[in-house]
Design a protein around this motif. Structure first.
Motif, short mmCIF file in Angstrom:
data_model
loop_
_atom_site.label_atom_id
_atom_site.label_comp_id
_atom_site.label_asym_id
_atom_site.label_seq_id
_atom_site.Cartn_x
_atom_site.Cartn_y
_atom_site.Cartn_z
N HIS A 40 0.84 -1.20 0.00
CA HIS A 40 0.00 0.00 0.00
C HIS A 40 0.88 1.26 0.00
CE1 HIS A 40 -4.02 1.54 -0.06
NE2 HIS A 40 -3.86 2.25 1.04
N ASP A 63 -5.56 3.43 6.51
CA ASP A 63 -4.66 2.76 5.57
C ASP A 63 -3.31 3.47 5.45
OD1 ASP A 63 -6.15 4.84 4.20
OD2 ASP A 63 -5.47 4.02 2.28
N HIS A 64 -3.09 4.49 6.31
CA HIS A 64 -1.79 5.18 6.38
C HIS A 64 -1.25 5.26 7.80
CE1 HIS A 64 -2.04 6.63 2.17
NE2 HIS A 64 -3.33 6.35 2.41
N HIS A 118 -1.42 11.29 6.68
CA HIS A 118 -2.74 11.75 7.13
C HIS A 118 -3.36 10.67 7.99
CE1 HIS A 118 -3.64 9.53 3.44
NE2 HIS A 118 -4.92 9.50 3.75
N HIS A 150 -0.07 2.29 -3.53
CA HIS A 150 -1.48 2.51 -3.18
C HIS A 150 -2.41 1.97 -4.26
CE1 HIS A 150 -5.02 4.63 -1.52
NE2 HIS A 150 -4.29 4.99 -0.48
N ASP A 183 -1.70 10.57 -0.18
CA ASP A 183 -2.88 10.43 -1.02
C ASP A 183 -3.17 11.79 -1.63
OD1 ASP A 183 -3.13 7.81 -0.30
OD2 ASP A 183 -5.08 8.02 0.69
ZN LIG Z 1 -5.06 5.96 1.28
#
Ligand SMILES: [Zn+2]
Length: 264
Positions: free
Chosen positions: A48, A96-97, A92, A230, A178
């Motif tokens: 990711h 998923d981060h 952020h 990603h 992102d």
């Molecule tokens: Zn993301």
């Protein structure tokens, strides 16, 4: 009527009396300074948007650690106790981060660098909270970390950003976070001239699809290497064939696999 005198200084016409200055010529271009010798840095993709970067001097930076529940993270990289970074960088708040940032900060003692409001809310000791904002700079070992804008969201606090890492040989790496393509990418190029770009190509509901990400490179950047990230993690995100198609013919494309380390 006031008279103006002018004189020529190395091709520059200067109107005296402090009234105006007009450039009418160009000064000679000096010889370029010799390039600093390249000192390789290591990039490990953890799946990711998660990467571990090791600088030439051995500084380790963990970016966007979403690992334990990341279906693309190889099993041996899911054990959070293996990470001993010098700093954790989070673009952020989205899970998923950021999912494993606080846990790795707690187990390793590493500080977390991110946007002030989000970092302030983390359940970690205050001395590990390195909150900043766009334009901010942190020195971690032999790496300078610059916070740059991204166009996305962050909830419930902070804002989305990207990071540019400057290494001791003058080369730079840009993790986009992102984002969609945006015009201020031209300023990121002008100021930091990234050599390696870890590029979000996820598309779907959330960001730049591979074609738009490829346009961002074409319009704004001149990197030596482009590492897409990603994509392919969840249903709805772009998949590898979308990425290779969008960048077909671009020899700078470096397709990594999760768990792989590349030197640049
Ligand atoms: Zn993301």
């Amino acid at each position: 009527m006031r008279s103006l005198k002018s004189r020529i200084i190395g091709g520059l016409a200067v109107l005296l009396d402090g009234i105006a200055i007009v450039v009418v010529g160009l000064s000679a271009v000096g010889a370029a300074a010799p390039a600093a010798p390249k000192k390789p840095f290591q990039v490990t993709w953890l799946g990711h948007a998660a990467f571990e970067i090791a600088s030439p001097g051995g500084t380790k930076l963990l970016i966007d650690p979403f690992l334990k529940d990341n279906g693309k993270t190889p099993q041996e990289f899911k054990d959070l106790s293996r990470y001993k970074p010098n700093a954790i960088l989070v673009t952020h708040s989205h899970g998923d981060h950021s999912a494993d940032a606080a846990a790795i900060a707690s187990s390793s003692g590493a500080p977390v660098i991110g946007v002030y409001e989000w970092v302030s809310d983390l359940a970690i000791p205050d001395k590990q909270k390195l909150g900043g904002n766009v334009g901010g700079t942190f020195v971690v070992g032999d790496v300078i970390v610059h916070i740059v804008p991204a166009v996305h969201s962050s909830s419930p606090s902070g804002r989305p950003v990207g990071f540019v890492l400057s290494f001791s040989d003058g080369r730079t790496l840009y993790h986009t976070g992102d984002t969609w393509i945006f015009g201020d990418m031209s300023l990121i190029q002008e100021i930091y001239h990234p050599n390696v770009i870890l590029l979000n190509v996820g598309g779907g509901y959330y960001g730049s699809d591979p074609k738009t990400a490829a346009l961002a490179i074409k319009k704004y950047f001149t990197p030596d290497a482009i590492v897409p990230m990603h994509f392919g993690t969840f249903p709805g995100l772009s998949i590898e064939s979308d990425v290779t198609k969008a960048f077909a013919g671009d020899a700078r494309l470096v397709m990594m696999t999760p768990g792989q380390t590349r030197a640049f």
